[in-house]
Every structure is written in structure tokens, then in C-alpha cells.
Design a protein around this motif. Structure first.
Motif, PDB file in Angstrom:
ATOM      1  N   UNK A 264     132.592 162.098 -31.796  1.00  0.00           N
ATOM      2  CA  UNK A 264     133.998 161.953 -32.202  1.00  0.00           C
ATOM      3  C   UNK A 264     134.223 162.206 -33.691  1.00  0.00           C
ATOM      4  N   UNK A 265     133.164 162.206 -34.490  1.00  0.00           N
ATOM      5  CA  UNK A 265     133.320 162.343 -35.938  1.00  0.00           C
ATOM      6  C   UNK A 265     133.986 163.660 -36.336  1.00  0.00           C
ATOM      7  N   UNK A 266     133.594 164.759 -35.716  1.00  0.00           N
ATOM      8  CA  UNK A 266     134.192 166.057 -36.060  1.00  0.00           C
ATOM      9  C   UNK A 266     135.675 166.122 -35.673  1.00  0.00           C
ATOM     10  N   UNK A 267     136.059 165.725 -34.448  1.00  0.00           N
ATOM     11  CA  UNK A 267     137.486 165.726 -34.126  1.00  0.00           C
ATOM     12  C   UNK A 267     138.289 164.779 -35.025  1.00  0.00           C
ATOM     13  N   UNK A 268     137.694 163.654 -35.393  1.00  0.00           N
ATOM     14  CA  UNK A 268     138.397 162.728 -36.284  1.00  0.00           C
ATOM     15  C   UNK A 268     138.609 163.355 -37.656  1.00  0.00           C
ATOM     16  N   UNK A 269     137.604 164.056 -38.165  1.00  0.00           N
ATOM     17  CA  UNK A 269     137.735 164.730 -39.463  1.00  0.00           C
ATOM     18  C   UNK A 269     138.830 165.790 -39.398  1.00  0.00           C
ATOM     19  N   UNK A 270     138.897 166.515 -38.279  1.00  0.00           N
ATOM     20  CA  UNK A 270     139.946 167.529 -38.107  1.00  0.00           C
ATOM     21  C   UNK A 270     141.323 166.874 -38.088  1.00  0.00           C
ATOM     22  N   UNK A 271     141.452 165.753 -37.383  1.00  0.00           N
ATOM     23  CA  UNK A 271     142.732 165.036 -37.328  1.00  0.00           C
ATOM     24  C   UNK A 271     143.128 164.529 -38.713  1.00  0.00           C
ATOM     25  N   UNK A 272     142.166 164.028 -39.470  1.00  0.00           N
ATOM     26  CA  UNK A 272     142.449 163.553 -40.837  1.00  0.00           C
ATOM     27  C   UNK A 272     142.889 164.707 -41.728  1.00  0.00           C
ATOM     28  N   UNK A 273     142.214 165.846 -41.598  1.00  0.00           N
ATOM     29  CA  UNK A 273     142.607 167.023 -42.391  1.00  0.00           C
ATOM     30  C   UNK A 273     144.021 167.467 -42.040  1.00  0.00           C
ATOM     31  N   UNK A 274     144.338 167.454 -40.744  1.00  0.00           N
ATOM     32  CA  UNK A 274     145.678 167.840 -40.307  1.00  0.00           C
ATOM     33  C   UNK A 274     146.717 166.884 -40.882  1.00  0.00           C
ATOM     34  N   UNK A 275     146.462 165.584 -40.801  1.00  0.00           N
ATOM     35  CA  UNK A 275     147.406 164.587 -41.328  1.00  0.00           C
ATOM     36  C   UNK A 275     147.586 164.756 -42.824  1.00  0.00           C
ATOM     37  N   UNK A 276     146.510 165.030 -43.544  1.00  0.00           N
ATOM     38  CA  UNK A 276     146.615 165.237 -44.997  1.00  0.00           C
ATOM     39  C   UNK A 276     147.461 166.477 -45.304  1.00  0.00           C
ATOM     40  N   UNK A 277     147.273 167.525 -44.510  1.00  0.00           N
ATOM     41  CA  UNK A 277     148.028 168.770 -44.709  1.00  0.00           C
ATOM     42  C   UNK A 277     149.518 168.576 -44.430  1.00  0.00           C
ATOM     43  N   UNK A 278     149.845 167.702 -43.484  1.00  0.00           N
ATOM     44  CA  UNK A 278     151.235 167.508 -43.066  1.00  0.00           C
ATOM     45  C   UNK A 278     151.796 166.154 -43.514  1.00  0.00           C
ATOM     46  N   UNK A 279     151.142 165.544 -44.490  1.00  0.00           N
ATOM     47  CA  UNK A 279     151.493 164.203 -44.962  1.00  0.00           C
ATOM     48  C   UNK A 279     152.975 164.072 -45.300  1.00  0.00           C
ATOM     49  N   UNK A 280     153.468 164.976 -46.146  1.00  0.00           N
ATOM     50  CA  UNK A 280     154.874 164.894 -46.584  1.00  0.00           C
ATOM     51  C   UNK A 280     155.830 165.022 -45.405  1.00  0.00           C
ATOM     52  N   UNK A 281     155.525 165.918 -44.478  1.00  0.00           N
ATOM     53  CA  UNK A 281     156.377 166.087 -43.303  1.00  0.00           C
ATOM     54  C   UNK A 281     156.384 164.834 -42.429  1.00  0.00           C
ATOM     55  N   UNK A 282     155.213 164.214 -42.279  1.00  0.00           N
ATOM     56  CA  UNK A 282     155.118 162.992 -41.482  1.00  0.00           C
ATOM     57  C   UNK A 282     155.918 161.860 -42.119  1.00  0.00           C
ATOM     58  N   UNK A 283     155.802 161.717 -43.427  1.00  0.00           N
ATOM     59  CA  UNK A 283     156.555 160.675 -44.136  1.00  0.00           C
ATOM     60  C   UNK A 283     158.053 160.934 -44.033  1.00  0.00           C
ATOM     61  N   UNK A 284     158.461 162.206 -44.242  1.00  0.00           N
ATOM     62  CA  UNK A 284     159.885 162.552 -44.145  1.00  0.00           C
ATOM     63  C   UNK A 284     160.430 162.240 -42.752  1.00  0.00           C
ATOM     64  N   UNK A 285     159.663 162.571 -41.721  1.00  0.00           N
ATOM     65  CA  UNK A 285     160.106 162.318 -40.345  1.00  0.00           C
ATOM     66  C   UNK A 285     160.241 160.820 -40.095  1.00  0.00           C
ATOM     67  N   UNK A 286     159.281 160.027 -40.562  1.00  0.00           N
ATOM     68  CA  UNK A 286     159.361 158.571 -40.391  1.00  0.00           C
ATOM     69  C   UNK A 286     160.568 158.000 -41.120  1.00  0.00           C
ATOM     70  N   UNK A 287     160.787 158.455 -42.350  1.00  0.00           N
ATOM     71  CA  UNK A 287     161.927 157.956 -43.130  1.00  0.00           C
ATOM     72  C   UNK A 287     163.251 158.348 -42.484  1.00  0.00           C
ATOM     73  N   UNK A 288     163.346 159.586 -41.969  1.00  0.00           N
ATOM     74  CA  UNK A 288     164.568 160.043 -41.312  1.00  0.00           C
ATOM     75  C   UNK A 288     164.838 159.213 -40.050  1.00  0.00           C
ATOM     76  N   UNK A 289     163.809 158.972 -39.267  1.00  0.00           N
ATOM     77  CA  UNK A 289     163.967 158.186 -38.037  1.00  0.00           C
ATOM     78  C   UNK A 289     164.369 156.751 -38.374  1.00  0.00           C
ATOM     79  N   UNK A 290     163.784 156.224 -39.437  1.00  0.00           N
ATOM     80  CA  UNK A 290     164.090 154.851 -39.849  1.00  0.00           C
ATOM     81  C   UNK A 290     165.527 154.732 -40.344  1.00  0.00           C
ATOM     82  N   UNK A 291     166.019 155.745 -41.068  1.00  0.00           N
ATOM     83  CA  UNK A 291     167.393 155.691 -41.555  1.00  0.00           C
ATOM     84  C   UNK A 291     168.394 155.869 -40.414  1.00  0.00           C
TER      85      UNK A 291
END
Length: 125
Positions: free
Chosen positions: A93-120
Motif C-alpha cells: 500500500x505504500x506506493x499507492x499511498x505516496x501517489x495519493x499524497x502527491x495528488x493531494x499536494x498537487x491539488x491542495x489549493x483546489x481541494x481547500x477552495x472546494x471545501x470552503x465553497x461548500x462550507x459557505x
């Protein structure tokens, strides 16, 4: 001998629940990362896992063991010791987890924006 776990290995400003990709329960991915360098004792796991209770850590470890990702080894003797380690399946599972972490880091701002928009939106309705 395995190096001690860094108490700050998980950045509190980077909550794992921000990522929409989950590996087990809330703590499972972090436990797997703690076991990446070798077997650990229960007390060692609690150091970087700020906020986890003994009960929840026990439940998460049991689930990971049930799913074949972690082994629990009891060392008999005057000072009974229990170690937890990744199985080959858990290590896979270590390799898929590293890939998921890399993806989240790459899309961090988009994820935060989406959470903030949904919350508002929730605040106005």
C-alpha cells in the motif's frame, strides 16, 4: 534498531481528512506510514499520532491486522513486549499511498477552495 519516530512527522496544518482518497479509517494511513521503516511498539505509534486515544489506536490496529495489512507479535519474557509490523500486503500500500499524497499536494489549493465553497453554501441555507 529502528530510528525513533519523529513526533512531528504529520503536519497538523495538513489534515489527512482533506484528501478525498482514504486508506481505511481516519488513522490507518498514518499508522501504515509509522510502520514503513520497521516494527513499532504501541507506545511508539502514539508519539507522532497526536490526538489518537489508546482505544482508537487499538481499534485501528485490530482492523489493519484483520485486513492482513499489519501483524501483531507478542514477545514473551519478563518484560512482555508487543510489536506491530507491516505485512507484505500492507507494504504494497505504500506506493499507492505516496501517489495519493502527491495528488493531494498537487491539488491542495483546489481541494481547500472546494471545501470552503461548500462550507459557505451550507452557511447561507
Amino acid at each position: 534498531m529502528t530510528e525513533p519516530l519523529d513526533p512531528d512527522m504529520f503536519d497538523p496544518v495538513c489534515p489527512s481528512d482533506l484528501s478525498p482518497i482514504r486508506f481505511g479509517d481516519k488513522w490507518a494511513g498514518m499508522i501504515i506510514r509509522c510502520l514503513e521503516q520497521g516494527p513499532r511498539r504501541f507506545s511508539e505509534l502514539r508519539i507522532p499520532l497526536h490526538g489518537i486515544t489508546a482505544k482508537v489506536l487499538t481499534q485501528s490496529l485490530r482492523t489493519l491486522e484483520r485486513d492482513g495489512l499489519v501483524t501483531r507479535t507478542v514477545h514473551a519474557g519478563p518484560a512482555r513486549r508487543v510489536d506491530y509490523a507491516l505485512t507484505p500486503l500492507g507494504r504494497s500500500l505504500l506506493a499507492p499511498m505516496a501517489t495519493a499524497c502527491d495528488w493531494a499536494a498537487e491539488h491542495w489549493d483546489e481541494l481547500i477552495d472546494a471545501r470552503e465553497a461548500a462550507s459557505s453554501l451550507g452557511d447561507t441555507g
